[in-house]
Design a protein around this motif. Structure first.
Motif, mmCIF file in Angstrom:
data_model
loop_
_atom_site.group_PDB
_atom_site.id
_atom_site.type_symbol
_atom_site.label_atom_id
_atom_site.label_comp_id
_atom_site.label_asym_id
_atom_site.label_seq_id
_atom_site.Cartn_x
_atom_site.Cartn_y
_atom_site.Cartn_z
ATOM 1 N N GLN A 148 0.831 -1.195 0.000
ATOM 2 C CA GLN A 148 0.000 0.000 0.000
ATOM 3 C C GLN A 148 0.869 1.250 0.000
ATOM 4 O O GLN A 148 2.026 1.228 0.415
ATOM 5 C CB GLN A 148 -0.901 0.013 1.242
ATOM 6 C CG GLN A 148 -1.891 -1.141 1.294
ATOM 7 C CD GLN A 148 -2.672 -1.147 2.597
ATOM 8 O OE1 GLN A 148 -2.606 -0.206 3.372
ATOM 9 N NE2 GLN A 148 -3.393 -2.223 2.836
ATOM 10 N N ASP B 231 -3.701 6.786 -13.024
ATOM 11 C CA ASP B 231 -4.325 7.264 -11.793
ATOM 12 C C ASP B 231 -3.219 7.545 -10.789
ATOM 13 O O ASP B 231 -2.744 6.656 -10.085
ATOM 14 C CB ASP B 231 -5.292 6.223 -11.219
ATOM 15 C CG ASP B 231 -6.036 6.741 -9.987
ATOM 16 O OD1 ASP B 231 -5.789 7.904 -9.593
ATOM 17 O OD2 ASP B 231 -6.830 5.982 -9.413
ATOM 18 N N ARG C 171 -3.244 8.849 -8.053
ATOM 19 C CA ARG C 171 -3.612 8.678 -6.643
ATOM 20 C C ARG C 171 -3.124 7.347 -6.065
ATOM 21 O O ARG C 171 -3.106 7.166 -4.849
ATOM 22 C CB ARG C 171 -5.135 8.787 -6.481
ATOM 23 C CG ARG C 171 -5.692 10.163 -6.799
ATOM 24 C CD ARG C 171 -7.203 10.164 -6.835
ATOM 25 N NE ARG C 171 -7.750 11.478 -7.152
ATOM 26 C CZ ARG C 171 -7.850 11.977 -8.373
ATOM 27 N NH1 ARG C 171 -7.451 11.247 -9.407
ATOM 28 N NH2 ARG C 171 -8.338 13.179 -8.573
ATOM 29 N N GLN C 172 -2.734 6.436 -6.922
ATOM 30 C CA GLN C 172 -2.252 5.139 -6.460
ATOM 31 C C GLN C 172 -0.764 5.155 -6.114
ATOM 32 O O GLN C 172 -0.238 4.161 -5.629
ATOM 33 C CB GLN C 172 -2.473 4.081 -7.545
ATOM 34 C CG GLN C 172 -3.922 3.841 -7.913
ATOM 35 C CD GLN C 172 -4.065 2.763 -8.971
ATOM 36 O OE1 GLN C 172 -3.247 1.855 -9.070
ATOM 37 N NE2 GLN C 172 -5.112 2.865 -9.779
ATOM 38 N N TYR C 173 -0.109 6.280 -6.347
ATOM 39 C CA TYR C 173 1.348 6.306 -6.237
ATOM 40 C C TYR C 173 1.826 7.402 -5.292
ATOM 41 O O TYR C 173 1.114 8.365 -5.026
ATOM 42 C CB TYR C 173 1.975 6.539 -7.623
ATOM 43 C CG TYR C 173 1.588 5.505 -8.638
ATOM 44 C CD1 TYR C 173 2.287 4.310 -8.744
ATOM 45 C CD2 TYR C 173 0.493 5.711 -9.497
ATOM 46 C CE1 TYR C 173 1.925 3.348 -9.683
ATOM 47 C CE2 TYR C 173 0.127 4.761 -10.438
ATOM 48 C CZ TYR C 173 0.847 3.580 -10.521
ATOM 49 O OH TYR C 173 0.484 2.624 -11.445
#
Length: 320
Positions: free
Chosen positions: A173, A274, A276-278
């Motif tokens: 995560q 996206d 926001r995943q990184y």
């Protein structure tokens, strides 16, 4: 031999760019130096060690090496050095690089059983015609320079790896470790810049994986005419974009460290399906001792030490 140690310069490409580097700063501004900055909360103790060198008139290159050795030796900093998270096979492998004001640099990657990879990287810079040594070659070189092998896998890290192995997931995560690679940048009282970066890499990474931390231009870059930058977060993204080189080049065009870090993050984010995943974060300084930092995700902080004292600052970010 000395010239072969220099990182390949991009003079041909830069010749076409505006020469703002030495004139972009206000001439009447008093420089804030010496100064040392580093990523994450564990940068505080690292900065103190570096500050002992800088405040006594020492060189930036010595300061950054001595500084990052503190978290390398601290088993409670589980993303750097001794006690770092192991790879998917339960082995601790370390990466590090160092770069001075003359663009001399040294790097090691996939190094095992040596507590202070930054010191080995410094030896690569000072004692060889090369920039990077990896794996068994790096280990053999370290031993030839007097470094001793030792077990870097602590009981705590081993237990976490054993738990992960029961239900392995990849990738982890965002910010699962929260505290990441330490990158350190310094400018000494002479105005010379240097930087260092050291890590145990992504937790439970595939065996043999190397991230951006030992890659000159990706995890660290220094140009003594302009400034310096270091990075944290998902190393593959810095490698794909030569992130820290980009930050320094944006500063070359007249941007402040803060503006440059933000622009480099925005460039990376714009290419992702996206973002926001990184997580990607940059920290930078210029010759004047101005500091900037920016990340995709919130939670990235950095430590600053200068004549006014020590601070831990939360970076600005694209996502609140």
């Amino acid at each position: 031999m000395h010239s072969r140690r220099h990182f390949l310069k991009v003079s041909g490409m830069l010749a076409a760019l505006p020469t703002l580097g030495k004139t972009a700063f206000a001439k009447d501004k008093v420089a804030n130096r010496p100064l040392v900055v580093s990523t994450w909360e564990h940068g505080g103790p690292a900065n103190l060690a570096a500050w002992k060198v800088l405040s006594s008139g020492g060189k930036a290159i010595d300061a950054v090496e001595q500084g990052v050795m503190i978290p390398e030796a601290d088993p409670n900093v589980m993303t750097v050095g001794y006690g770092g998270y192991p790879d998917s096979e339960g082995k601790v492998t370390l990466d590090a690089c160092i770069m001075d004001h003359k663009q001399n640099c040294g790097s090691v990657a996939f190094l095992e059983n040596i507590k202070h990879p930054i010191a080995v990287a410094r030896k690569v810079m000072d004692k060889t015609p090369h920039v990077m040594l990896v794996g068994e070659g790096a280990l053999n070189f370290a031993k030839s320079q007097g470094f001793s092998e030792e077990n870097l896998l602590t009981d705590k890290a081993k237990k976490l790896w054993q738990t992960w192995r029961k239900n392995p997931t990849w990738p982890p995560q965002i910010n699962i470790e929260n505290h990441d690679t330490i990158g350190m940048l310094a400018v000494d009282e002479r105005g010379d810049l240097s930087g260092a970066c050291t890590t145990s890499g992504a937790s439970f990474k595939l065996r043999g994986r190397v991230g951006d931390s030992p890659i000159i231009g990706a995890g660290l870059f220094v140009d003594n005419d302009i400034g310096a930058a270091t990075a944290t977060g998902m190393g593959e993204l810095m490698m794909k974009t030569v992130g820290c080189f980009s930050v320094v080049e944006i500063m070359r065009q007249g941007a402040s460290p803060q503006e440059a870090c933000k622009e480099a993050v925005e460039r990376i984010a714009s290419k992702l399906d996206d973002y926001r995943q990184y997580q990607v974060g940059f920290l930078a300084i210029n010759k004047q001792g101005d500091v900037g930092a920016y990340a995709i995700q919130s939670g990235f902080n950095y430590a600053v030490q200068d004549k006014s004292g020590a601070q831990l600052i939360d970076s600005r970010s694209k996502l609140a």
